[in-house]
Write a protein that holds these residues in place. Structure first.
Motif, mmCIF file in Angstrom:
data_model
loop_
_atom_site.group_PDB
_atom_site.id
_atom_site.type_symbol
_atom_site.label_atom_id
_atom_site.label_comp_id
_atom_site.label_asym_id
_atom_site.label_seq_id
_atom_site.Cartn_x
_atom_site.Cartn_y
_atom_site.Cartn_z
ATOM 1 N N ALA A 1 0.841 -1.210 0.175
ATOM 2 C CA ALA A 1 -0.029 -0.133 -0.047
ATOM 3 C C ALA A 1 1.017 1.418 -0.002
ATOM 4 N N GLU A 2 1.052 1.904 -1.121
ATOM 5 C CA GLU A 2 2.054 2.933 -1.090
ATOM 6 C C GLU A 2 1.283 4.206 -1.727
ATOM 7 N N ILE B 1 -1.989 -1.317 -3.738
ATOM 8 C CA ILE B 1 -2.912 -0.209 -3.914
ATOM 9 C C ILE B 1 -2.407 1.050 -3.675
ATOM 10 N N VAL B 2 -2.688 1.967 -4.238
ATOM 11 C CA VAL B 2 -2.141 3.321 -4.092
ATOM 12 C C VAL B 2 -3.345 4.217 -3.381
ATOM 13 N N PRO B 3 -3.288 4.117 -2.191
ATOM 14 C CA PRO B 3 -4.378 4.947 -1.284
ATOM 15 C C PRO B 3 -4.045 6.251 -0.859
ATOM 16 N N GLY C 1 3.420 -0.979 3.808
ATOM 17 C CA GLY C 1 2.939 0.505 3.946
ATOM 18 C C GLY C 1 3.793 1.777 3.763
ATOM 19 N N ILE C 2 3.639 2.635 2.952
ATOM 20 C CA ILE C 2 4.396 3.755 2.685
ATOM 21 C C ILE C 2 3.411 5.187 2.766
ATOM 22 N N SER C 3 3.744 6.171 3.371
ATOM 23 C CA SER C 3 3.132 7.354 3.441
ATOM 24 C C SER C 3 4.134 8.574 3.523
#
Length: 405
Positions: free
Chosen positions: A269-270, A295-297, A343-345
């Motif tokens: 999820a990036e 997924i690109v949230p 996970g990336i944010s």
């Protein structure tokens, strides 16, 4: 490599990179690389300046049917021969047009006009044949600029390359990650002096989040080759936790192979990388064996509704936070039923930064079945650089988390 589109930066020259690796593997010492205009003058000048001092010259590009593709005519002029229509090539071109139900035009027949001294190299994937000219010790290979066509022609006709070169290249490569070039240099500076004393060339090849060390000798001396192997073992010990593998692999290739070997799967999820990490992984043939999905949230409501991030965490800590990124990693792992989740944010820039969270602030988390680990990074002010460095930092975190060694 031939083409104005390369010189103005419209098209990236990947052909040289691929060919250089193939030639090194054959023990052929590459001494020069040029990118030239698609003109007869530039092509003939290159021939004049290189054919007497090299064993092998390779051209890619300028072999299309249009008027600006002049490689064949320039080669014919240089060797003082005429262009002759090759019937076998002509039939091949006609067959390609027939197979895709397109009309064969007279301009397409030009693809079969080759210098009289050429050995045609069949192009299974296109209409422009490759060409081989052997003139004493000198060999000239000319191939289309389309990468997949060029690669296929080269591989299919490797047996025809007869280079009378006494060079013998021996190389070893070490891939490192999580350490910068200057810090790596500091760690191995004493060892580097020993390597230089052995007449071995040590090159630093830094990239986003990784750095390669390449040891090369051209002597063909078996004792020296053995010394390179000893140097590699010493370097691995010095590099320690930053060492990834002593093969010529990218970090994404290493992670893919390690996941596959262990029967592990991955999902991501990036947010701030916008799918770049997924692209790195899926660019590898066979990646479907390990990559469950991504997924690109980008928006907060997608983080909440699609990846099970608590709305209270987004409100209290912000989208770029340890709490949110850990839930992204855990949520995507569960959503895609994978061994690991990433996970990336972050704030890629150039806007969106604050005093507390400036541009380049990135949180990355790795989730497994039993635990989650996260880390805060501070990258640059450049959006493109931040995206790439984040993706490779995530791969390196996964490597350490999963303990592939």
């Amino acid at each position: 490599t031939i083409g104005d589109e390369l010189l103005i930066g419209q098209v990236l020259d990947t052909n040289f990179n691929w060919l250089a690796k193939q030639l090194a593997g054959l023990g052929i010492n590459v001494v020069e690389k040029r990118t030239i205009r698609d003109t007869q003058e530039a092509i003939k000048l290159t021939l004049e300046e290189t054919w007497k001092k090299t064993d092998l010259l390779i051209f890619t590009g300028g072999l299309g049917p249009t008027k600006d593709d002049v490689t064949k005519s320039a080669i014919a002029d240089f060797f003082g021969v005429k262009l002759v229509r090759n019937q076998e090539v002509l039939e091949h071109v006609k067959a390609i047009f027939a197979s895709i139900n397109k009309p064969f035009l007279e301009v397409n027949a030009y693809q079969a006009d080759l210098p009289a001294n050429v050995i045609p190299l069949k192009n299974e994937l296109g209409t422009a044949p490759g060409m081989l000219i052997q003139d004493g010790r000198f060999s000239l290979i000319s191939m289309p600029g389309v990468p997949y066509e060029m690669e296929k022609i080269f591989e299919d006709n490797l047996h025809l390359i007869n280079v009378n070169s006494d060079s013998n290249v021996f190389q070893r490569t070490i891939l490192t990650s999580g350490i910068g070039e200057s810090a790596l240099m500091k760690i191995i500076e004493k060892k580097e002096k020993e390597i230089e004393d052995d007449r071995v060339n040590l090159s630093y090849l830094p990239s986003y989040g990784t750095a390669r060390l390449r040891l090369t000798t051209y002597s063909g001396n078996k004792i020296l080759n053995s010394r390179i192997n000893e140097h590699v073992e010493d370097l691995i010990k010095l590099i320690g936790k930053f060492y990834v593998v002593d093969e010529d692999l990218s970090l994404e290739e290493y992670v893919y192979l390690s996941l596959k070997k262990n029967g592990f799967t991955l999902s991501v999820a990036e947010s701030c990388t916008g799918g770049y990490l997924s692209s790195l992984i899926t660019s590898i043939p066979g990646s479907s064996a390990v990559f469950r999905g991504g997924i690109v949230p980008y928006s907060n409501d997608i983080k909440i509704n699609e990846v099970s991030v608590d709305e209270s965490n987004v409100n209290d800590f912000g989208a770029v936070s340890q709490q949110v990124v850990e839930q992204l990693a855990s949520g995507v792992r569960e959503k895609f039923d994978s061994t690991y989740g990433i996970g990336i944010s972050g704030i890629a820039g150039p806007g969106g930064g604050t005093k507390e969270k400036p541009v380049g602030t990135v949180w990355i988390a790795i989730a497994g079945k039993e635990r989650v680990e996260s880390k805060l990074f501070h990258f640059s002010k450049n959006r493109s650089v931040n995206i790439k460095r984040t993706a490779y930092a995530a791969l390196n975190m996964l490597r350490i988390f999963a303990d592939f060694s």
